[in-house]
Write an enzyme that holds these catalytic residues in place. Structure first.
Site, PDB file in Angstrom:
ATOM      1  N   ASP A  11       0.889  -1.157   0.000  1.00 30.51           N
ATOM      2  CA  ASP A  11       0.000   0.000   0.000  1.00 30.51           C
ATOM      3  C   ASP A  11       0.933   1.215   0.000  1.00 30.51           C
ATOM      4  O   ASP A  11       1.551   1.539   1.011  1.00 30.51           O
ATOM      5  CB  ASP A  11      -0.874  -0.033   1.271  1.00 30.51           C
ATOM      6  CG  ASP A  11      -1.596   1.277   1.536  1.00 30.51           C
ATOM      7  OD1 ASP A  11      -1.598   2.144   0.650  1.00 30.51           O
ATOM      8  OD2 ASP A  11      -2.163   1.425   2.644  1.00 30.51           O
ATOM      9  N   LYS A  57       3.030  11.345  -3.729  1.00 32.20           N
ATOM     10  CA  LYS A  57       1.864  10.736  -4.369  1.00 32.20           C
ATOM     11  C   LYS A  57       0.907  11.813  -4.908  1.00 32.20           C
ATOM     12  O   LYS A  57       0.104  11.564  -5.784  1.00 32.20           O
ATOM     13  CB  LYS A  57       1.147   9.840  -3.351  1.00 32.20           C
ATOM     14  CG  LYS A  57       0.139   8.891  -3.929  1.00 32.20           C
ATOM     15  CD  LYS A  57      -0.290   7.910  -2.863  1.00 32.20           C
ATOM     16  CE  LYS A  57      -1.545   7.166  -3.206  1.00 32.20           C
ATOM     17  NZ  LYS A  57      -1.985   6.301  -2.105  1.00 32.20           N
ATOM     18  N   GLU A 113      -7.255   1.027  -4.108  1.00 31.99           N
ATOM     19  CA  GLU A 113      -7.160   0.868  -2.651  1.00 31.99           C
ATOM     20  C   GLU A 113      -8.455   0.350  -2.009  1.00 31.99           C
ATOM     21  O   GLU A 113      -8.410  -0.614  -1.243  1.00 31.99           O
ATOM     22  CB  GLU A 113      -6.698   2.188  -2.021  1.00 31.99           C
ATOM     23  CG  GLU A 113      -5.222   2.429  -2.307  1.00 31.99           C
ATOM     24  CD  GLU A 113      -4.772   3.870  -2.164  1.00 31.99           C
ATOM     25  OE1 GLU A 113      -5.552   4.693  -1.651  1.00 31.99           O
ATOM     26  OE2 GLU A 113      -3.637   4.171  -2.575  1.00 31.99           O
ATOM     27  N   ASP A 171     -12.692   5.353   2.216  1.00 34.92           N
ATOM     28  CA  ASP A 171     -11.244   5.259   2.409  1.00 34.92           C
ATOM     29  C   ASP A 171     -10.615   6.644   2.339  1.00 34.92           C
ATOM     30  O   ASP A 171     -10.487   7.225   1.258  1.00 34.92           O
ATOM     31  CB  ASP A 171     -10.683   4.343   1.299  1.00 34.92           C
ATOM     32  CG  ASP A 171      -9.167   4.249   1.300  1.00 34.92           C
ATOM     33  OD1 ASP A 171      -8.521   4.852   2.161  1.00 34.92           O
ATOM     34  OD2 ASP A 171      -8.633   3.548   0.420  1.00 34.92           O
TER      35      ASP A 171
END
Ligand code: AMP
Length: 626
Positions: free
Chosen positions: A13, A74, A179, A202
């Protein structure tokens, strides 16, 4: 199937703020702790005068080395430097980002006294390589294959760049998955043999995803719809806190820290800590010594203030939930479980708003929100590498594409070939013809997004077709084919069909890395790895000599030496300690020589039999290489 003897594949992850790695072992998924014993690793990379740091060590020195500590990569990966979001972020980051060729962002740092440039892919690859090493240390073997997760809302360019980063890190990507889908896999395996609709909410450090997923008794996991925001998460909440305190410090204490990167960096670290505290307590204090002009600060912070400064962002998280339900053709009552994933779901207000939206339904927190995504990635990695039990092997996954894909047609209109929420892998074809007289070149501008006006969407790249005979308008025909693979990555090809000449061209993304660039980055990554290892060896050697000297010093009195010899050795030890302090960068060989020199000097003295034996064992026990 036991999987014994097979090379394990890992699940990673790759988070905005933290990353997590897992592997299938002993019929279960194991979340692997890093060298600090932590189950998640900060997605931080730092550079200084002597070394490169990744993970906890990089984060721990962030406040003191803000301009060379890179985080949030990211938020940058697969985006253009001119991207509105990147421009906004650049104002908040203490490190420098500039536009490079092709509008690709480059990160500028000072490393070993020299200015260096890195792409987002390279920094990401350093985090991935760290996670790979964490797994390799745990498993005691090399790891080459991985399942890597990305936010469901990542566009094609962000996915491709993440895949490139993995390649640079020496990882073959078995599959890239969304994800929330990974979290649903973890949940589905936990709830074996249940049929249900799950909404995965999430929200982590930098991204926010919602997915509606159906699970059946046979282990089929079907993503029905997905939505969210690739740029909303815990760091935005931290930024609001920083902004609040910058204003308060200005107003109450007459100090302006808004352009003091070091002070802002330290304040940010304290804010993030305070944010976590007010998730359980109703108030806390932020104490920072010497923040600016030698002044200490003790600032009160309440949960109510946290909610006040972030309320609009919390509300913003609820809109995609409703949209996602509409896209999945479901209503709130058809959702059996609302599963919370990501560290920011610990915020009570976020939970409260979500619970209210679902008319008071209790939220599922059975799976650890920090580890659920890596957990699911580990299960899929096991399945794809032929490991795991029947339940793992029986899992079947149908994911979807989060954004519509198409190209620009006359009038700047978006012609959609693959609508969002289409199951993947998928392939769509269509036929077009020339729109001008004697046209010999046709450009297909490929876009991703939901706006009717093509140029308002994200331009993925251009496909140019040429070399066909000139003809009246509409007579030359083309076939365009959009193909999305299981990783969610797009391939576009076009073929001129009228003259019978088949011409297929693969799209190159704006800013995506060429094969040569990737190869160069792999070489650089190897060099950095070598430098890191050499540095570590040097540090360990330094520590080893330091240990040897202090142990000899401690046992001097027990060596039965006469006064002169004792004084001599004492002097030599003091000199060696001084030399160690003055030569922090001494090479391994020099350190070894110093150790032998001290040893020889000791053995030349008249030593008792026991003292000699203990000196020898000390000498042998202090290794320079570890
Ligand atoms: P993740 O990407 O899932 O690891 O989430 C990381 C984000 O969750 C960071 O922004 C953290 O500050 C945030 N976070 C972690 N724990 C808490 C907590 N107890 N309360 C509020 N935010 C948290």
């Amino acid at each position: 199937m036991s999987g014994r003897g097979k090379v394990p594949a890992i699940g990673i992850d790759l988070g905005t703020t933290y990353s997590c790695v897992s592997v299938w072992q002993h019929n279960n998924v194991e979340i692997i702790a890093n060298d600090q014993g932590n189950r998640t690793t900060p997605s931080f990379v730092a550079f200084n005068d002597t070394e490169r740091l990744v993970g906890d060590s990089a984060k721990n020195q962030a406040a003191y080395n803000p301009t060379n500590t890179i985080f949030d990569v990211k938020r940058l990966i697969g985006r253009r430097a001119s991207d509105e979001i990147v421009q906004k972020d650049m104002k908040l980051w203490p490190f420098k980002v500039e536009a490079g060729s092709d509008d690709k962002p480059k990160i500028l740092v000072t490393y070993k006294g020299e200015e260096k440039e890195f792409s987002a892919e390279e920094i990401s690859s350093m985090v991935l390589a760290k996670m790979k090493r964490v797994a390799e240390t745990f498993l005691g073997s090399d790891v080459e294959k991985a399942v890597i997760t990305v936010p469901a809302h990542f566009n094609d360019s962000q996915r491709q760049s993440t895949k490139d980063a993995a390649k640079v890190a020496g990882l073959e990507v078995l599959r890239m998955i969304n994800e929330p889908t990974a979290a649903a896999i973890a949940y589905a395996l936990e709830k074996r043999a249940c049929e249900m609709n799950v909404l995965v909410f999430d929200i982590g450090g930098g991204t926010f995803d919602v997915s509606v997923i159906s699970i059946d008794r046979e282990g089929h996991i079907q993503v029905k719809a997905t939505g969210g925001d690739t740029h909303l998460g815990g760091e935005d909440f931290d930024n609001r806190m920083v902004k609040h305190f910058v204003e308060e410090i200005k107003r109450k204490h007459k100090e302006d820290i808004s352009s003091n990167q070091r002070a802002l960096g330290r304040l940010r670290v304290h804010c993030e800590r305070a944010k976590r505290i007010v998730s359980t307590a109703v108030q806390t204090r932020i104490d920072i010594d010497c923040l600016v002009n030698g002044k200490d600060f003790s600032l009160k912070f309440t949960r109510a203030k946290f909610e006040e400064v972030n309320m609009d962002l919390f509300n913003k998280c609820m809109e995609p939930v409703e949209q996602c339900l509409r896209d999945a053709n479901m209503n709130k009552d058809s959702i059996d479980e609302v599963v919370l994933v990501g560290g920011s779901t610990r915020i009570p207000k976020v939970q409260q708003l979500l619970q209210e939206l679902f008319n008071g339904k209790s939220l599922c927190q059975n799976i650890n929100p920090d580890e659920a995504v890596a957990h699911g990635a580990g299960i899929l990695a096991a399945q794809l590498s032929g490991m795991g039990d029947e339940a793992v092997q029986g899992l079947e996954l149908i994911d979807i594409t989060p954004l519509s894909l198409g190209f620009k047609v006359k009038g700047d209109l978006m012609y959609v070939l693959i609508p969002r929420n289409s199951p993947i892998p998928t392939k769509k074809e269509d036929t077009f013809c020339t729109s001008f007289e004697n046209q010999t070149v046709v450009n297909f501008d490929v876009y991703q997004g939901e706006r009717d006006k093509a140029s308002e969407n994200y331009l993925l790249g251009r496909l140019e077709l040429s070399g066909f005979p000139s003809a009246p308008r509409g007579e030359v025909k083309f076939n365009a084919c959009f193909e999305i693979d299981a990783d969610g990555i797009l391939n576009v090809s076009a073929r001129e069909i009228t003259s019978g000449v088949n011409k297929t061209i693969k799209i190159t993304h704006n800013g995506s890395l060429s094969k040569e660039e990737i190869e160069k980055m792999i070489e650089d990554a190897e060099r950095y790895k070598f430098e890191d290892e050499a540095h570590l060896k040097k540090v360990m050697s330094h520590i080893a000599l330091d240990n040897f000297v202090s142990k000899v010093q401690a046992s001097l009195k027990k060596m039965g030496l006469n006064e002169k010899d004792l004084k001599d050795l004492d002097h030599q030890i003091a000199e060696t300690i001084e030399w160690l302090d003055e030569n922090p960068d001494a090479e391994e060989g020099e350190l070894e020589d110093k150790k032998t020199e001290l040893y020889n000097l000791c053995t030349q003295k008249k030593l008792s039999h026991e003292a000699k034996a203990s000196l020898n064992s000390l000498f042998d026990s202090v290794n320079f290489e570890r």
